[in-house]
Write an enzyme that holds these catalytic residues in place. Structure first.
Site, short mmCIF file in Angstrom:
data_model
loop_
_atom_site.label_atom_id
_atom_site.label_comp_id
_atom_site.label_asym_id
_atom_site.label_seq_id
_atom_site.Cartn_x
_atom_site.Cartn_y
_atom_site.Cartn_z
N ILE A 38 -27.45 -24.25 14.26
CA ILE A 38 -26.24 -24.94 13.79
C ILE A 38 -26.33 -24.90 12.26
O ILE A 38 -27.14 -25.59 11.66
CB ILE A 38 -26.15 -26.37 14.31
CG1 ILE A 38 -26.01 -26.37 15.83
CG2 ILE A 38 -24.97 -27.11 13.68
CD1 ILE A 38 -25.93 -27.75 16.47
N PRO A 39 -25.52 -24.06 11.62
CA PRO A 39 -25.79 -23.66 10.22
C PRO A 39 -25.34 -24.67 9.18
O PRO A 39 -24.45 -24.41 8.37
CB PRO A 39 -25.03 -22.34 10.09
CG PRO A 39 -23.86 -22.49 11.02
CD PRO A 39 -24.37 -23.31 12.19
N CYS A 40 -26.00 -25.82 9.16
CA CYS A 40 -25.68 -26.83 8.15
C CYS A 40 -26.01 -26.34 6.74
O CYS A 40 -25.50 -26.88 5.75
CB CYS A 40 -26.38 -28.14 8.45
SG CYS A 40 -28.15 -28.00 8.73
N HIS A 41 -26.85 -25.31 6.64
CA HIS A 41 -27.19 -24.75 5.33
C HIS A 41 -25.99 -24.08 4.66
O HIS A 41 -26.01 -23.84 3.46
CB HIS A 41 -28.34 -23.74 5.46
CG HIS A 41 -28.04 -22.61 6.39
ND1 HIS A 41 -28.28 -22.69 7.75
CD2 HIS A 41 -27.52 -21.37 6.18
CE1 HIS A 41 -27.93 -21.55 8.32
NE2 HIS A 41 -27.47 -20.73 7.39
N ARG A 42 -24.92 -23.80 5.41
CA ARG A 42 -23.75 -23.10 4.86
C ARG A 42 -22.73 -24.05 4.24
O ARG A 42 -21.65 -23.62 3.86
CB ARG A 42 -23.08 -22.25 5.94
CG ARG A 42 -23.98 -21.14 6.45
CD ARG A 42 -23.32 -20.28 7.51
NE ARG A 42 -24.32 -19.40 8.11
CZ ARG A 42 -24.26 -18.91 9.33
NH1 ARG A 42 -23.23 -19.21 10.10
NH2 ARG A 42 -25.21 -18.13 9.80
#
Length: 282
Positions: free
Chosen positions: A249-253
């Site tokens: 789940i790409p919270c880094h984006r």
């Protein structure tokens, strides 16, 4: 531990140290020699290691980490993300063409602390350092990046979250999931299945994150608008910070609207490492 895993640890530690140095000094654009000296490598060997890991040169990677580049990408992302949401699809390159299926725990299941569940967990190397992954029969429930001082804490937290489950350490069981997530080009395509545990609001935010295309970035208020709550940026930030499934789940984006890196549960240096790596691959 296998020799290849030990070398991956050494390589990522050097990359992380280099990114931290760039992060602290990018305003005066340090030379390749300065960065190489900081990680105790020759220019030749550092350039080769960095290009192998990131798929691009240290100088180009430095460009990815600047605020101006982030602001450019954020300005471009609005129409692209609108189209993605309208189509109801994630990018074709999401997790290297893997499709993510997911379901959520019911409140009763969440409250039961995993009663009746069998959970296998493992500790593995990834391109972004060591991680803990936990897998149930219904899907992956945790992927947490580790530092030397957080490994035991994460294991304790996992067992506390599922205090009534049977929790078993088994690297052989969990290794194929790591290969799917981080090295998908090496294995046959098949869906990655997740078991989400959170409030309805958190799950709505995480669903929106899954639609951000690989190699793209958006702002917190873009996510707030996407879930139909444009004034809830702070709550969105809290939900993003509660994500237990790092990278998948790409919270880094998600960045600040002005191009600031924003927070990251597993450290802003790692966030920049992931973002730069993805942008280079994209």
């Amino acid at each position: 531990m296998e020799t290849i895993e030990i070398q991956e640890i050494i390589d990522y530690n050097r990359i992380e140290k280099a990114i931290h140095f760039i992060e602290q000094n990018f305003q005066y654009q340090p030379s390749l020699k300065e960065i190489a000296d900081h990680v105790a490598l020759s220019e030749f060997h550092f350039n080769r290691l960095f290009s192998k890991w990131a798929g691009t040169t240290p100088q180009r990677f430095m460009r990815f980490l600047t605020k101006e580049f982030a602001k450019e990408k954020l300005a471009q992302s609005d129409n692209l993300l609108d189209a993605t949401f309208e189509a109801g699809l994630s990018s074709t390159s999401r997790l290297h063409d893997l499709f993510v299926n997911y379901e959520a725990m019911t409140p009763a299941e969440f409250k039961s602390k995993g009663e009746g569940l069998l959970i296998h967990y493992g500790i593995h190397e990834t391109p972004f350092g060591e991680c803990l992954i936990a897998v149930t029969g219904r899907g992956i429930t945790d992927l947490r990046f580790l530092d030397a001082d957080t490994k035991e804490t994460c294991i304790i937290a996992l067992k506390a979250d599922f205090s009534k489950a049977i929790v078993v350490f088994d690297n052989d069981f969990t290794r194929p999931f790591i290969e799917q997530i981080f090295y998908a080009h090496q294995v046959a395509d098949s869906p990655v299945t997740l078991l989400l545990r959170g409030t309805n609001f958190q799950i709505k935010v995480w669903e929106a994150l899954l639609k951000i295309p690989f190699g793209q970035i958006v702002s917190y208020d873009t996510i707030a608008q996407a879930i139909g709550q444009p004034t809830a940026q702070r709550a969105v930030g809290t939900a993003i910070g509660s994500n237990r499934l790092g990278y998948i789940i790409p919270c880094h984006r998600v960045l600040q609207k002005v191009g600031g890196i924003g927070g990251y549960r597993w450290g802003t240096t790692r966030k920049k490492a992931i973002l730069g790596w993805e942008m280079a691959k994209a």
